[in-house]
Motif scaffolding. Structure first.
Motif, PDB file in Angstrom:
ATOM      1  N   GLU A   5       0.808  -1.212   0.000  1.00 19.74           N
ATOM      2  CA  GLU A   5       0.000   0.000   0.000  1.00 19.74           C
ATOM      3  C   GLU A   5       0.848   1.272   0.000  1.00 19.74           C
ATOM      4  O   GLU A   5       0.512   2.259  -0.647  1.00 19.74           O
ATOM      5  CB  GLU A   5      -0.901  -0.009   1.246  1.00 19.74           C
ATOM      6  CG  GLU A   5      -1.942   1.070   1.288  1.00 19.74           C
ATOM      7  CD  GLU A   5      -3.209   0.679   0.552  1.00 19.74           C
ATOM      8  OE1 GLU A   5      -4.093   1.537   0.450  1.00 19.74           O
ATOM      9  OE2 GLU A   5      -3.310  -0.462   0.086  1.00 19.74           O
ATOM     10  N   TRP A   6       1.948   1.252   0.739  1.00 19.48           N
ATOM     11  CA  TRP A   6       2.777   2.452   0.891  1.00 19.48           C
ATOM     12  C   TRP A   6       4.158   2.020   1.372  1.00 19.48           C
ATOM     13  O   TRP A   6       4.299   0.957   1.996  1.00 19.48           O
ATOM     14  CB  TRP A   6       2.149   3.417   1.902  1.00 19.48           C
ATOM     15  CG  TRP A   6       2.745   4.796   1.908  1.00 19.48           C
ATOM     16  CD1 TRP A   6       3.783   5.231   2.691  1.00 19.48           C
ATOM     17  CD2 TRP A   6       2.361   5.920   1.115  1.00 19.48           C
ATOM     18  NE1 TRP A   6       4.052   6.550   2.430  1.00 19.48           N
ATOM     19  CE2 TRP A   6       3.200   7.008   1.455  1.00 19.48           C
ATOM     20  CE3 TRP A   6       1.398   6.112   0.133  1.00 19.48           C
ATOM     21  CZ2 TRP A   6       3.096   8.257   0.867  1.00 19.48           C
ATOM     22  CZ3 TRP A   6       1.289   7.357  -0.450  1.00 19.48           C
ATOM     23  CH2 TRP A   6       2.126   8.409  -0.095  1.00 19.48           C
ATOM     24  N   THR A   7       5.149   2.834   1.072  1.00 20.88           N
ATOM     25  CA  THR A   7       6.501   2.579   1.553  1.00 20.88           C
ATOM     26  C   THR A   7       7.049   3.833   2.231  1.00 20.88           C
ATOM     27  O   THR A   7       6.995   4.925   1.646  1.00 20.88           O
ATOM     28  CB  THR A   7       7.430   2.162   0.401  1.00 20.88           C
ATOM     29  OG1 THR A   7       7.036   0.873  -0.073  1.00 20.88           O
ATOM     30  CG2 THR A   7       8.872   2.076   0.873  1.00 20.88           C
ATOM     31  N   PHE A   8       7.529   3.660   3.461  1.00 21.69           N
ATOM     32  CA  PHE A   8       8.163   4.747   4.196  1.00 21.69           C
ATOM     33  C   PHE A   8       9.679   4.557   4.100  1.00 21.69           C
ATOM     34  O   PHE A   8      10.181   3.459   4.324  1.00 21.69           O
ATOM     35  CB  PHE A   8       7.741   4.732   5.666  1.00 21.69           C
ATOM     36  CG  PHE A   8       6.243   4.778   5.872  1.00 21.69           C
ATOM     37  CD1 PHE A   8       5.572   5.983   5.942  1.00 21.69           C
ATOM     38  CD2 PHE A   8       5.516   3.608   5.996  1.00 21.69           C
ATOM     39  CE1 PHE A   8       4.195   6.023   6.127  1.00 21.69           C
ATOM     40  CE2 PHE A   8       4.150   3.632   6.191  1.00 21.69           C
ATOM     41  CZ  PHE A   8       3.480   4.846   6.258  1.00 21.69           C
ATOM     42  N   GLY A   9      10.394   5.646   3.810  1.00 30.04           N
ATOM     43  CA  GLY A   9      11.844   5.554   3.697  1.00 30.04           C
ATOM     44  C   GLY A   9      12.292   5.414   2.261  1.00 30.04           C
ATOM     45  O   GLY A   9      11.479   5.247   1.341  1.00 30.04           O
ATOM     46  N   LEU A  10      13.612   5.464   2.069  1.00 31.44           N
ATOM     47  CA  LEU A  10      14.180   5.363   0.722  1.00 31.44           C
ATOM     48  C   LEU A  10      15.596   4.825   0.798  1.00 31.44           C
ATOM     49  O   LEU A  10      16.216   4.792   1.866  1.00 31.44           O
ATOM     50  CB  LEU A  10      14.158   6.719   0.018  1.00 31.44           C
ATOM     51  CG  LEU A  10      14.857   7.907   0.685  1.00 31.44           C
ATOM     52  CD1 LEU A  10      16.319   7.979   0.336  1.00 31.44           C
ATOM     53  CD2 LEU A  10      14.182   9.223   0.271  1.00 31.44           C
ATOM     54  N   ASN A  11      16.095   4.408  -0.358  1.00 30.41           N
ATOM     55  CA  ASN A  11      17.468   3.924  -0.481  1.00 30.41           C
ATOM     56  C   ASN A  11      18.358   5.116  -0.812  1.00 30.41           C
ATOM     57  O   ASN A  11      18.356   5.615  -1.942  1.00 30.41           O
ATOM     58  CB  ASN A  11      17.546   2.866  -1.575  1.00 30.41           C
ATOM     59  CG  ASN A  11      18.938   2.254  -1.689  1.00 30.41           C
ATOM     60  OD1 ASN A  11      19.903   2.738  -1.091  1.00 30.41           O
ATOM     61  ND2 ASN A  11      19.054   1.195  -2.473  1.00 30.41           N
ATOM     62  N   PRO A 376      -4.145   5.585  14.286  1.00 31.33           N
ATOM     63  CA  PRO A 376      -3.455   5.114  13.070  1.00 31.33           C
ATOM     64  C   PRO A 376      -2.043   5.671  12.990  1.00 31.33           C
ATOM     65  O   PRO A 376      -1.692   6.379  12.047  1.00 31.33           O
ATOM     66  CB  PRO A 376      -4.365   5.645  11.947  1.00 31.33           C
ATOM     67  CG  PRO A 376      -4.953   6.891  12.501  1.00 31.33           C
ATOM     68  CD  PRO A 376      -5.158   6.622  13.972  1.00 31.33           C
ATOM     69  N   TRP A 377      -1.238   5.356  14.004  1.00 30.08           N
ATOM     70  CA  TRP A 377       0.125   5.872  14.094  1.00 30.08           C
ATOM     71  C   TRP A 377       1.115   4.719  14.027  1.00 30.08           C
ATOM     72  O   TRP A 377       0.883   3.649  14.600  1.00 30.08           O
ATOM     73  CB  TRP A 377       0.343   6.643  15.399  1.00 30.08           C
ATOM     74  CG  TRP A 377      -0.348   7.978  15.447  1.00 30.08           C
ATOM     75  CD1 TRP A 377      -1.160   8.514  14.495  1.00 30.08           C
ATOM     76  CD2 TRP A 377      -0.287   8.928  16.520  1.00 30.08           C
ATOM     77  NE1 TRP A 377      -1.597   9.752  14.898  1.00 30.08           N
ATOM     78  CE2 TRP A 377      -1.091  10.035  16.125  1.00 30.08           C
ATOM     79  CE3 TRP A 377       0.349   8.953  17.753  1.00 30.08           C
ATOM     80  CZ2 TRP A 377      -1.253  11.153  16.935  1.00 30.08           C
ATOM     81  CZ3 TRP A 377       0.198  10.060  18.572  1.00 30.08           C
ATOM     82  CH2 TRP A 377      -0.595  11.147  18.150  1.00 30.08           C
ATOM     83  N   LEU A 378       2.209   4.978  13.359  1.00 28.20           N
ATOM     84  CA  LEU A 378       3.297   4.016  13.272  1.00 28.20           C
ATOM     85  C   LEU A 378       4.580   4.699  13.720  1.00 28.20           C
ATOM     86  O   LEU A 378       4.972   5.720  13.150  1.00 28.20           O
ATOM     87  CB  LEU A 378       3.467   3.500  11.844  1.00 28.20           C
ATOM     88  CG  LEU A 378       4.637   2.533  11.608  1.00 28.20           C
ATOM     89  CD1 LEU A 378       4.323   1.185  12.258  1.00 28.20           C
ATOM     90  CD2 LEU A 378       4.912   2.357  10.125  1.00 28.20           C
ATOM     91  N   GLU A 394      -3.090   9.208   6.707  1.00 28.31           N
ATOM     92  CA  GLU A 394      -2.843  10.467   5.992  1.00 28.31           C
ATOM     93  C   GLU A 394      -1.466  10.498   5.337  1.00 28.31           C
ATOM     94  O   GLU A 394      -1.175  11.384   4.537  1.00 28.31           O
ATOM     95  CB  GLU A 394      -2.967  11.647   6.972  1.00 28.31           C
ATOM     96  CG  GLU A 394      -4.344  11.803   7.590  1.00 28.31           C
ATOM     97  CD  GLU A 394      -5.399  12.154   6.570  1.00 28.31           C
ATOM     98  OE1 GLU A 394      -5.063  12.829   5.578  1.00 28.31           O
ATOM     99  OE2 GLU A 394      -6.561  11.737   6.757  1.00 28.31           O
ATOM    100  N   LYS A 395      -0.599   9.552   5.699  1.00 24.15           N
ATOM    101  CA  LYS A 395       0.770   9.489   5.165  1.00 24.15           C
ATOM    102  C   LYS A 395       1.552  10.755   5.486  1.00 24.15           C
ATOM    103  O   LYS A 395       2.265  11.312   4.646  1.00 24.15           O
ATOM    104  CB  LYS A 395       0.766   9.258   3.646  1.00 24.15           C
ATOM    105  CG  LYS A 395      -0.170   8.170   3.153  1.00 24.15           C
ATOM    106  CD  LYS A 395       0.141   6.813   3.720  1.00 24.15           C
ATOM    107  CE  LYS A 395      -0.658   5.694   3.077  1.00 24.15           C
ATOM    108  NZ  LYS A 395      -2.108   5.809   3.200  1.00 24.15           N
ATOM    109  N   LYS A 396       1.419  11.201   6.732  1.00 24.32           N
ATOM    110  CA  LYS A 396       2.115  12.404   7.169  1.00 24.32           C
ATOM    111  C   LYS A 396       2.834  12.140   8.481  1.00 24.32           C
ATOM    112  O   LYS A 396       2.424  11.281   9.273  1.00 24.32           O
ATOM    113  CB  LYS A 396       1.127  13.562   7.355  1.00 24.32           C
ATOM    114  CG  LYS A 396       0.472  14.033   6.062  1.00 24.32           C
ATOM    115  CD  LYS A 396      -0.481  15.197   6.329  1.00 24.32           C
ATOM    116  CE  LYS A 396      -1.129  15.681   5.034  1.00 24.32           C
ATOM    117  NZ  LYS A 396      -2.082  16.798   5.276  1.00 24.32           N
TER     118      LYS A 396
END
Length: 891
Positions: A5-11, A376-378, A394-396
């Motif tokens: 569904e979504w990805t947090f972070g990057l390479n 809905p917190w991670l 919210e992806k924020k």
């Protein structure tokens, strides 16, 4: 069943690419094994899935329409994507002998790509990806003395020329046509003696437009090497089109290491370790610079695509800065995106010099994630000392905290009401924070090693942690509303694999258990413990040979309360939570590696918690879902690749809709949506009742093995009735429970005595909770399930036998051998104890002296048996001999 569904972070090792144009504001970046098209204006991701390994490189065409992504490792490939639709249009499988690529480049017109292999020696390949061919147009090997080439790029106006470089050598390549010739390679020499000063290590190389045909290479000492075509010198000299280059001069342009070199319009662009971006003309005269970006070391600069943009047609109302020349002309270039080594990505709007932060992510391993039980917190923590809380709907970002001295975060956990957050550090420090503001409320530093696990009890009265020194620590929230230290106990002598709180069903008090690599399950006496006196309630050895990997409290899908423990033999075992008796052994998911992490998915709001329950799990690099209750049916489980570098943590959202996984060193977190209807459809397609289990037998329902199994089953009835009986036989659909061990051995599965006891208890107590009665018989269908669930998932591996002899024996002619007397002694003493009579009976039967496998009256002539063994077994026994002569196997 599982959808990314979504990805947090990057390479941070793969620079972002700006795909913005007049119609969109999109960047492309990599995270683990996926590439992401991110519309930063509308906060929307489009995920490009297709790689089985972490993406190592990517490049795009000049018009930003086409993108090529590559990876390295087993099953590697290069995929070309349409960036407007996100659809893969071409894939080159098993590229470079299935080793993958370390760098690639796409020609400006998108017709060709060039790849640098991850093999040794390294290979350069040129591909026409518009044709359906698994073979490159041209390829050439790179001499090992040129070191690993890590960068490649095409000439901006001529597809027949490209350049690669390592830290010490630049290589220029050219080709004529697909029909004739091969790749030509030029390796111009350059050392510190050429210009009597240090050159530095090469970072990136670019071509300059015709007619100069020059090339520039940036170095670690702030220099730019100017490469010029060798001049023609008569009959044997070069030609005008020659790619032979020489180092013309060395220009010092910066006092910092140049880490990035690219072009835009007719300008040369550099990025350095100070986070500055500078612009030069083709004569390397400084035109302008951006030094107030406040970012770390620049790894990439990518410009927006705007073919209509012209610097000489800028309206007077613009806010572009003046350049650094005496004439102070308007400095107008396309907007650009800057990537940094510290995982920052910013966008610079040159009209007005506006800087926008797109990402500020973790730049080191992410091993800590936890989902709030009420919101809905991670929460995501990393070794960079950053703790970040996301609203995953919210992806924020909700709130961020950076710990002093960049303390490395290893584990996090929310309490039951989501108001407090426990954070475990690699230094052994435990910090308790306010979950909303991330303000510190308490801290403890009793451990001297990494805090690998932390967890709150269901009522948040206790907090327990496990550390790298195999010690469990417990903290208590006392009546004064303060967290205080209760005690520590080193109950394990090896790594603590998992730590879990449960609930005592009678008293509703918390129960704490830890599971160790030492095969021990420990329960702590929390109510009987006092300050500096943490007491144990029970210590149970739960495995003989398998290593337990994870533990979870089984949800109330059965009347009996269970603990489920996964081990490295691909088994899931259910233990009675009170007696710790093994009540059931089941075949677990067999997707390449055993289940290492487990979490029961919370039930959806306003639903019955005893039905439609799921178990989320992770293997080495996959994430999966399992329908409950467990029964060994492989069709009730699915998995997909999550993090090729390994899944380090797993957690579930409080509403049961999402699973979150983190990949540790890939610094990314994947958010997976759950589709339970799809999973149940998959399970239904696999068949009902015994049909899935027939498929696990060699040959299936109509195979030879099933026929043998039926024969053995009915022979066991004769055996239990007495082989010499003369009365009429009573055929039945069941056999006595005491015949199960013999049936298992007849089918080639040789369980230990403990495994036999577990099997018999599983059947014996299968109806006890419902009816209060024991079961003393088993039918054919139940026996098939019992056999499949208990037998080794992949049979007996020859490597296990060879490894055992390597450990126990000594080298003899290249093979490990064990002294015969020592081998017999080991067989008696180690593992489950065997008497001399039992060992003699087993070996003489296996060696063919007593093929019936039994002895009249249990008596034996030991002197004759010893003589037989001495004749059958040499003084030194090798693995091959033991396997073939004793076990009847071929290694």
């Amino acid at each position: 069943p599982l959808n990314l569904e979504w990805t947090f972070g990057l390479n941070r090792k793969v620079p972002c690419i700006d795909l913005s144009d007049g119609n969109r504001t999109v960047i492309l970046y990599a995270a683990a094994n996926v590439a992401l098209l991110y519309d930063f204006k509308h906060n929307v991701q489009k995920i490009l899935q297709g790689h089985g390994n972490s993406i190592s490189c990517m490049d795009c065409s000049e018009d930003k329409r086409w993108v090529a992504t590559g990876d390295k490792g087993h099953g590697s490939c290069v995929i070309i994507w349409d960036t407007y639709t996100g659809i893969p249009v071409q894939t080159i499988f098993s590229i470079h002998d299935d080793a993958g690529v370390v760098a690639l480049s796409m020609s400006p017109d998108a017709k060709y790509i060039v790849t640098l292999s991850a093999t040794t020696p390294q290979t350069v390949c040129l591909w026409d990806w518009t044709e359906s061919s698994d073979e490159p147009l041209h390829s050439i090997d790179i001499h090992p003395t040129h070191n690993l080439q890590t960068y490649v790029t095409f000439h901006p106006t001529n597809n027949h020329h490209f350049v690669t470089n390592s830290e010490s050598q630049v290589l220029f390549h050219s080709w004529v046509s697909r029909e004739s010739g091969t790749l030509k390679q030029s390796a111009p020499f350059l050392s510190d003696t050429n210009f009597n000063r240090a050159v530095g290590l090469f970072s990136q190389t670019i071509f300059i437009d015709e007619p100069s045909r020059r090339a520039f290479t940036a170095t670690s000492l702030g220099n730019i090497v100017v490469w010029d075509p060798e001049r023609p010198n008569g009959k044997n000299g070069g030609t005008v089109g020659s790619e032979q280059k020489r180092a013309l001069k060395l220009v010092r342009v910066k006092d910092r290491s140049l880490t990035c070199l690219t072009r835009t319009q007719d300008l040369v662009v550099t990025g350095d370790t100070a986070g500055h971006v500078r612009f030069y003309d083709n004569q390397l005269n400084l035109i302008n610079w951006y030094q107030d970006l406040k970012v770390g070391m620049v790894t990439g600069v990518s410009f927006r695509f705007n073919p209509a943009f012209r610097a000489d047609r800028i309206p007077e109302s613009n806010k572009y800065p003046d350049d650094a020349t005496i004439a102070a002309k308007t400095f107008a270039v396309n907007d650009f995106v800057v990537s940094t080594k510290s995982a920052e990505v910013i966008r610079v709007e040159t009209d007005g010099s506006k800087v926008t932060l797109i990402f500020n992510e973790h730049d080191s391993a992410v091993n800590a994630i936890a989902a709030s039980p009420i919101k809905p917190w991670l929460c995501v923590g990393s070794h960079s000392g950053v703790l970040k809380v996301w609203d995953y709907i919210e992806k924020k970002v909700v709130v961020t905290r950076v710990f002093e001295n960049r303390s490395k975060v290893q584990s996090v956990a929310y309490n039951h009401n989501g108001l407090q957050l426990a954070v475990g550090m690699t230094s052994g420090l435990v910090v308790i924070l306010d979950a909303i503001s991330l303000v510190e409320e308490a801290s403890f530093h009793y451990a001297s090693d990494v805090i690998t696990h932390c967890s709150f009890s269901h009522n948040s009265r206790y907090l327990a942690t496990a550390d790298g020194s195999f010690t469990t620590s417990v903290f208590i929230y006392d009546d004064e509303k303060q967290w205080k230290y209760l005690g520590r106990y080193k109950a394990h002598y090896d790594v603590i694999q998992d730590l879990s709180f449960g609930i005592d069903l009678d008293s509703n008090q918390p129960r704490l258990l830890t599971l160790g690599k030492d095969r021990v399950l420990v329960e702590y006496n929390l109510s009987g413990s006092h300050k500096d006196d943490l007491k144990l309630l029970s210590v149970e050895r739960i495995e003989q040979s398998a290593l337990p990997l994870s533990i979870e409290w089984y949800p109330p899908v059965t009347k009996e309360s269970f603990l489920v423990i996964g081990n490295d033999h691909f088994k899931m075992k259910l233990f009675n939570s009170t007696t710790k008796m093994c009540r059931k052994t089941l075949l677990g998911p067999t997707y390449g590696s055993p289940v290492r992490l487990m979490s029961v998915v919370p039930p959806a709001p306003n639903t019955d918690p005893s039905t439609n329950r799921l178990l989320a799990y992770a293997t080495d690099n996959k994430v999966g879902l399992q329908l409950l209750p467990l029964d060994g049916n492989p069709h009730r489980s699915v998995s997909t690749i999550a993090h090729p570098s390994g899944v380090s943590r797993l957690t579930c959202s409080n509403n049961g809709k999402f699973i979150f996984t983190t990949g540790g060193k890939d610094a990314s977190v994947h958010m997976w949506s759950i589709n339970q209807t799809s999973l149940r459809s998959v399970a239904a397609l696999g068949g009902e009742d015994l049909i899935p289990f027939y498929g696990l037998l060699e040959g299936g329902r109509d195979g030879e093995m099933f026929g043998e199994l039926e024969n053995y089953f009915y022979f066991a009835q004769l055996r239990s009735q007495g082989l010499n009986a003369t009365e009429e036989r009573a055929a039945s659909t069941v056999v006595q429970l005491d015949q199960v061990p013999y049936l298992m051995r007849a089918l080639g599965f040789y369980p230990s005595e403990q495994e036999i006891e577990d099997m018999l208890n599983e059947v014996k107590f299968s109806r006890y909770v419902d009816s209060g009665e024991y079961v003393d018989t088993i039918n054919l269908g139940s026996f098939i399930k019992l056999y499949i669930n208990h037998r080794p998932a992949f049979g007996l591996s020859p490597d296990e036998i060879c490894n055992a002899f390597d450990i126990l024996g000594r080298q003899s002619g290249g093979d490990s051998a064990v002294d015969r007397s020592e081998l017999l002694a080991i067989l008696q003493r180690k593992g489950e104890h065997m008497t001399e009579h039992e060992l003699a009976e087993c070996l003489t039967s296996l060696l063919g002296f007593h093929p019936e496998g039994g002895l009249d009256g249990g008596t034996m002539d030991y002197e004759a048996a010893s003589k037989d063994l001495e004749e059958a077994l040499p003084e030194f026994v090798t693995a091959n001999l033991f396997a073939s002569e004793v076990l009847g196997l071929n290694l």
